[in-house]
Design a protein around this motif. Sequence first.
Motif, mmCIF file in Angstrom:
data_model
loop_
_atom_site.group_PDB
_atom_site.id
_atom_site.type_symbol
_atom_site.label_atom_id
_atom_site.label_comp_id
_atom_site.label_asym_id
_atom_site.label_seq_id
_atom_site.Cartn_x
_atom_site.Cartn_y
_atom_site.Cartn_z
ATOM 1 N N LEU A 23 0.843 -1.021 0.047
ATOM 2 C CA LEU A 23 -0.115 0.083 0.049
ATOM 3 C C LEU A 23 0.843 1.214 -0.002
ATOM 4 C CD1 LEU A 23 -2.797 -1.027 2.651
ATOM 5 C CD2 LEU A 23 -2.932 -1.487 0.300
ATOM 6 N N GLU A 24 0.399 2.094 -0.697
ATOM 7 C CA GLU A 24 1.176 3.619 -0.665
ATOM 8 C C GLU A 24 0.195 4.514 -0.024
ATOM 9 O OE1 GLU A 24 3.115 4.976 -4.404
ATOM 10 O OE2 GLU A 24 2.377 2.980 -5.397
ATOM 11 N N LEU A 25 0.619 4.721 1.348
ATOM 12 C CA LEU A 25 -0.290 5.549 2.144
ATOM 13 C C LEU A 25 0.757 6.548 2.907
ATOM 14 C CD1 LEU A 25 -2.241 2.618 3.745
ATOM 15 C CD2 LEU A 25 -2.949 4.065 1.811
ATOM 16 N N GLY A 26 0.099 7.855 3.241
ATOM 17 C CA GLY A 26 0.768 8.503 3.834
ATOM 18 C C GLY A 26 0.088 9.409 4.792
ATOM 19 N N LEU A 27 0.591 9.927 5.689
ATOM 20 C CA LEU A 27 0.015 10.792 6.742
ATOM 21 C C LEU A 27 -0.081 12.248 6.642
ATOM 22 C CD1 LEU A 27 -1.755 10.386 9.521
ATOM 23 C CD2 LEU A 27 0.832 10.750 10.566
ATOM 24 N N LEU A 28 -1.253 12.807 6.755
ATOM 25 C CA LEU A 28 -1.587 14.318 6.233
ATOM 26 C C LEU A 28 -1.843 15.203 7.435
ATOM 27 C CD1 LEU A 28 -3.942 13.903 3.082
ATOM 28 C CD2 LEU A 28 -1.299 14.317 3.192
ATOM 29 N N SER A 71 -17.651 25.635 7.482
ATOM 30 C CA SER A 71 -18.259 25.320 8.664
ATOM 31 C C SER A 71 -18.882 23.754 8.796
ATOM 32 C CB SER A 71 -19.302 26.250 9.280
ATOM 33 O OG SER A 71 -20.397 26.192 8.278
ATOM 34 N N GLY A 72 -19.311 23.687 7.366
ATOM 35 C CA GLY A 72 -19.903 22.132 7.087
ATOM 36 C C GLY A 72 -18.765 21.126 7.147
ATOM 37 N N ARG A 73 -17.542 21.543 6.499
ATOM 38 C CA ARG A 73 -16.689 20.594 6.750
ATOM 39 C C ARG A 73 -15.851 20.310 7.885
ATOM 40 N NH1 ARG A 73 -15.914 23.370 1.341
ATOM 41 N NH2 ARG A 73 -14.669 24.823 2.020
ATOM 42 N N PHE A 90 -7.970 10.045 1.933
ATOM 43 C CA PHE A 90 -8.756 10.804 0.685
ATOM 44 C C PHE A 90 -7.626 10.229 -0.477
ATOM 45 C CE2 PHE A 90 -9.940 13.995 3.744
ATOM 46 C CZ PHE A 90 -11.100 14.136 3.253
ATOM 47 N N ALA A 91 -8.322 10.012 -1.535
ATOM 48 C CA ALA A 91 -7.440 9.671 -2.824
ATOM 49 C C ALA A 91 -6.560 10.778 -3.354
ATOM 50 C CB ALA A 91 -8.580 9.152 -3.651
ATOM 51 N N ALA A 92 -5.676 10.162 -3.995
ATOM 52 C CA ALA A 92 -4.604 11.046 -4.487
ATOM 53 C C ALA A 92 -4.841 12.359 -5.377
ATOM 54 C CB ALA A 92 -3.427 10.232 -5.043
ATOM 55 N N GLU A 93 -5.921 11.763 -6.226
ATOM 56 C CA GLU A 93 -6.456 12.729 -7.193
ATOM 57 C C GLU A 93 -7.137 14.066 -6.560
ATOM 58 O OE1 GLU A 93 -9.309 9.202 -7.284
ATOM 59 O OE2 GLU A 93 -7.187 9.521 -7.332
ATOM 60 N N PRO A 100 -8.029 23.320 3.588
ATOM 61 C CA PRO A 100 -7.182 23.041 4.595
ATOM 62 C C PRO A 100 -7.778 23.045 6.154
ATOM 63 C CG PRO A 100 -7.097 25.138 3.788
ATOM 64 C CD PRO A 100 -7.852 24.550 2.834
ATOM 65 N N GLU A 101 -9.121 23.451 6.152
ATOM 66 C CA GLU A 101 -9.833 23.395 7.460
ATOM 67 C C GLU A 101 -9.910 21.938 7.764
ATOM 68 O OE1 GLU A 101 -12.854 24.463 4.103
ATOM 69 O OE2 GLU A 101 -10.674 25.089 4.825
ATOM 70 N N VAL A 102 -10.157 21.054 6.988
ATOM 71 C CA VAL A 102 -10.444 19.719 6.990
ATOM 72 C C VAL A 102 -9.156 19.099 7.954
ATOM 73 C CG1 VAL A 102 -10.536 17.443 6.002
ATOM 74 C CG2 VAL A 102 -11.622 19.202 5.169
ATOM 75 N N LEU A 103 -7.947 19.224 7.296
ATOM 76 C CA LEU A 103 -6.615 18.795 8.070
ATOM 77 C C LEU A 103 -6.461 19.582 9.409
ATOM 78 C CD1 LEU A 103 -4.176 19.035 4.939
ATOM 79 C CD2 LEU A 103 -5.430 17.007 5.951
ATOM 80 N N ASP A 104 -6.923 20.792 9.677
ATOM 81 C CA ASP A 104 -6.880 21.532 10.691
ATOM 82 C C ASP A 104 -7.737 20.978 11.733
ATOM 83 O OD1 ASP A 104 -6.018 23.935 12.324
ATOM 84 O OD2 ASP A 104 -8.109 24.304 12.332
ATOM 85 N N GLU A 105 -9.151 20.622 11.329
ATOM 86 C CA GLU A 105 -9.929 20.274 12.419
ATOM 87 C C GLU A 105 -9.735 18.706 12.689
ATOM 88 O OE1 GLU A 105 -13.039 20.689 14.949
ATOM 89 O OE2 GLU A 105 -12.327 21.945 13.321
ATOM 90 N N ALA A 106 -8.895 18.015 11.787
ATOM 91 C CA ALA A 106 -8.635 16.751 12.072
ATOM 92 C C ALA A 106 -7.440 16.840 13.027
ATOM 93 C CB ALA A 106 -8.139 15.980 10.910
ATOM 94 N N GLY A 107 -6.503 17.520 12.950
ATOM 95 C CA GLY A 107 -5.403 17.530 14.068
ATOM 96 C C GLY A 107 -5.948 18.083 15.287
ATOM 97 N N ARG A 108 -6.897 19.056 15.251
ATOM 98 C CA ARG A 108 -7.475 19.478 16.670
ATOM 99 C C ARG A 108 -8.244 18.141 17.535
ATOM 100 N NH1 ARG A 108 -8.905 24.938 17.491
ATOM 101 N NH2 ARG A 108 -8.099 26.163 15.778
ATOM 102 N N ARG A 109 -8.753 16.958 16.544
ATOM 103 C CA ARG A 109 -9.526 16.001 17.155
ATOM 104 C C ARG A 109 -8.709 14.977 17.141
ATOM 105 N NH1 ARG A 109 -14.002 18.682 19.037
ATOM 106 N NH2 ARG A 109 -14.306 20.632 17.852
ATOM 107 N N ASP A 110 -7.372 14.974 16.866
ATOM 108 C CA ASP A 110 -6.565 13.645 16.893
ATOM 109 C C ASP A 110 -7.173 12.502 15.827
ATOM 110 O OD1 ASP A 110 -4.847 15.075 18.643
ATOM 111 O OD2 ASP A 110 -5.844 14.165 20.217
#
Length: 500
Positions: A23-28, A71-73, A90-93, A100-110
Amino acid sequence: MRFARSGTVMPLTVADVLRMDGLELGLLAGEAGLGREVSWAHAIEVADPVPWLRGGELVLTIGLGLPDDESGRRAYVRRLAAAGAAGLGFAAEVLDALPPEVLDEAGRRDLPVVAVLGTTPFIAVSQAVARWHSEAALRAERHAIAVQESIARAALRSGDAGILAELARGVGGEALLLDVDGRTRAARPAGERPWHARARELAGSIRGRSQAATAVEDGEKYLLVHSIGLAGPPRGWLALSCPPGDAVHQRLLANHAAVLLAMTMLGLRALRSALHAQRARLLAPLLDGAPVDAALLPPEPLEVVVFALDGAAEPVGVLLDALADVAAGVDTDRILLVPRPGGVVAVLPAQAGLGARVRDRAAELTGAAVRAGAAVAGDVTGVAAAARRAADVLPSGESYVDADAVSSWGLLRASDVLAPFSAAVLGPLRDHDRRTGADLAATLRAYLDAGSVEAAAAVLGVHRNTIRTRLRSAERVAGRSLDSPRDRLELWLALSADDI
């Protein structure tokens, strides 16, 4: 694939998925959540996937379900984190257009955000996770079988201690064996542990159930208590404290160990029964007054008990089980159990209430009526007489009667001879009263209690000549003379049977 020292499978985490071959996976984002457990990986393209989640899913998406506004994201990510999702992939494409708010909120929520890179399709991730769980289940099965075999070998080699040691090693925890009253018989590791008190409480909560088990979370441990016994009330308790995880195999191994422990108990019971059968053949003459070596019996004074176990197939075996349960600190190898036509005669140490406790426990084990008559012998020479006294007070109902604690009337009441004696003496008299409506039995009782015709007449409120006429009739019907002291005694005792 990672395994604990015990051989049980460690949970699959997001970090493990990122390291999977092929698998080719990475952490964002969400590095702090790499320890989240992954139960499944699946593509979901809906605006709110939460109703379809059970916890532990790696949600894969190309972003079709992401809301159009920021806000919805953010709310989308928060809902996934709150629902226990393992991560978001998320798929590569679509990575270049990932807000960026998706990554920011995910970081906040671990909540880890994983990039599915290169030519890796979502189905490859799902298959890899499924394959890991399949292999883990197979490994757990093999481990459980291996532990079962090691427990069985330990049972043959070193008995209860070996069973506990292999069980504790197999689950990576600790094991405890309790007797029927919650006392420790063996422990691995040895000594009292903080969780033992909780195990005793759980055993008490299922005491009345046959083939019972219960399990609870105890802090960071999984605590399981299993009854020991192949049938009837529990003969003891097996308790297990181990890390939570593979509960199915932990229960399976506990059940396997409990069965082996019950079988070792049965083997010991057969050995004890053979030993006591030999002792009975050697020492039975004691009950007929023959001298024996006092060192072969319990320390004096002695309690001699006649047990009648109505319907029990193996009365001596039942009594041995009952003694093992209630006679703490007693050398049961010196106890004498002799089967006799009227029951089993037991010679026990005269501890307070021991005979009664044995009777009560034997009744619990058999579910049948158990009767006991008892008497105390000061020394070995008094055993034969005590056995006769105990047999004399053996009750007709399910109970325990101590010959030394009952009155002379109590001895008559406890025996089975008073009722037939009364029927034999008074049968003709009572038949006559029923046929004629006369009251000869009551008149005779009043006369014998009062001691004179005049006193009896006053008690019954009739003329003394009426009393004399009735007494002559009573003598004729009963076939006994009131001039004979023995006849008067027999009549009075028979008439007093109901009162006694």
